[in-house]
Design an enzyme around this catalytic site. Structure first.
Site, PDB file in Angstrom:
ATOM      1  N   HIS A 168       0.832  -1.209   0.000  1.00 31.35           N
ATOM      2  CA  HIS A 168       0.000   0.000   0.000  1.00 31.35           C
ATOM      3  C   HIS A 168       0.867   1.261   0.000  1.00 31.35           C
ATOM      4  CE1 HIS A 168      -2.701  -2.865   2.384  1.00 31.35           C
ATOM      5  NE2 HIS A 168      -3.472  -2.535   1.376  1.00 31.35           N
TER       6      HIS A 168
ATOM      7  N   GLU B  71      -0.782  -3.580  -9.070  1.00 35.16           N
ATOM      8  CA  GLU B  71      -0.835  -4.680 -10.045  1.00 35.16           C
ATOM      9  C   GLU B  71      -1.004  -6.026  -9.354  1.00 35.16           C
ATOM     10  OE1 GLU B  71       2.745  -4.197 -12.329  1.00 35.16           O
ATOM     11  OE2 GLU B  71       1.911  -2.515 -13.471  1.00 35.16           O
ATOM     12  N   LYS B  72      -0.796  -6.070  -8.049  1.00 35.31           N
ATOM     13  CA  LYS B  72      -1.056  -7.297  -7.282  1.00 35.31           C
ATOM     14  C   LYS B  72      -2.477  -7.806  -7.563  1.00 35.31           C
ATOM     15  CE  LYS B  72      -1.586  -9.977  -3.461  1.00 35.31           C
ATOM     16  NZ  LYS B  72      -2.858  -9.645  -2.937  1.00 35.31           N
TER      17      LYS B  72
END
Ligand code: AMP
Length: 280
Positions: free
Chosen positions: A37, A148-149
């Site tokens: 994050h 993009e996770k």
């Protein structure tokens, strides 16, 4: 930095920042903030003048039997991290602040939400797009950052913004990983020590698939390579393994070339997802 809990406080703070000529950056999260994050937050702080982070565990995106109740909630620690990173405003609304009684409007992105996680989490992406659309309307950011996770989520939100003419630029950030390759996730804290030791096998298997793809393997061959690699770690129970087109998310099967290889697997009670991008 301020922590606010109402939409009207967000609107007033953002209007004041805009009146000073500031650009607005936004990072939506469910909290339990980790370095993944924070990499998005840092990009937002570098790429805009006034950064808003939302922290909201959105019930609408959890299915029956999923982990809504046990999802970690750590607002004080999250706010401290945001303050240290240069965030201007944390928005941490209650469920009733976000959803009016009798709310019955949803945002649905067709097609892109049908495969991958969408196949196994019915309604999940409607929950995501509805809350992100609402947050975009509340915060009115110029730019918003997504990881993009959650590759399918990034593609779906980008399409929603385009299709609905939302005046926000959606920016993807690379997946942040532990040293052994495990993608950081708030859900990793559910893992026991033995499960944690098995978890990096997911990324390792995707890397084997990516190697095959770079050597010219078709989507179907790549999927088989990943499945065989995953089978070497019996604690990981795969839910899906897919080699898809990076924009349409269509399964490639007979084709080779640029692709995203995405997988979900259960490890004990915990569901992990990860992906790897193979450029052309
Ligand atoms: P979440 O709190 O899980 O809803 O995630 C909030 C945002 O952080 C989403 O855009 C995620 O894709 C992103 N994110 C989660 N984990 C990572 C990670 N390991 N690396 C980069 N971004 C991440």
């Amino acid at each position: 930095m301020r922590v606010v809990h109402t939409k009207s406080e967000v609107r007033a703070a953002v209007a004041a920042a805009r009146a000073e000529g500031k650009t607005i950056g936004f990072v939506p999260t469910m909290g339990a903030l980790h370095a993944g994050h924070m990499s998005l937050v840092e990009a937002a702080v570098a790429g805009s003048d006034f950064v808003v982070v939302s922290i909201f565990v959105n019930p609408m995106q959890f299915g029956p039997g999923e982990d809504l109740e046990k999802y970690p909630r750590t607002l004080d620690e999250d706010a401290a991290q945001c303050e240290a990173a240069g965030v201007a405003l944390v928005f941490a609304p209650s469920v009733s602040e976000m959803y009016a009684d009798g709310a019955c409007t949803t945002v649905h992105v067709a097609g892109l939400t049908e495969g991958l996680c969408g196949q196994f989490r019915p309604g999940h992406f409607d929950g995501v797009t509805t809350v992100v659309c609402k947050l975009f309307n509340i915060v009115a950011p110029d730019r918003a950052w997504f990881g993009e996770k959650d590759y399918q989520q990034l593609v779906v939100i980008r399409r929603m913004a385009r299709d609905l003419d939302l005046p926000v630029e959606v920016i993807g950030g690379p997946t942040v990983r532990e040293a052994d390759g495990l993608a950081l996730s708030s859900r990793n804290q559910y893992l026991s020590a033995t499960e944690r030791a098995a978890a990096p096998a997911l990324q390792a298997a995707l890397q084997e698939g990516a190697r095959a793809a770079r050597e010219g393997a078709t989507g179907a061959e790549v999927e088989r390579t990943v499945a065989e690699a995953l089978a070497r770690e019996p604690m990981l129970r795969p839910q899906y393994i897919r080699a898809v087109h990076p924009e349409t998310l269509q399964r490639l099967l007979g084709e080779s070339g640029p692709m995203v290889i995405a997988a979900a697997a259960h490890l004990g009670e915990t569901r992990l997802i990860d992906n790897i991008k193979v450029e052309g």
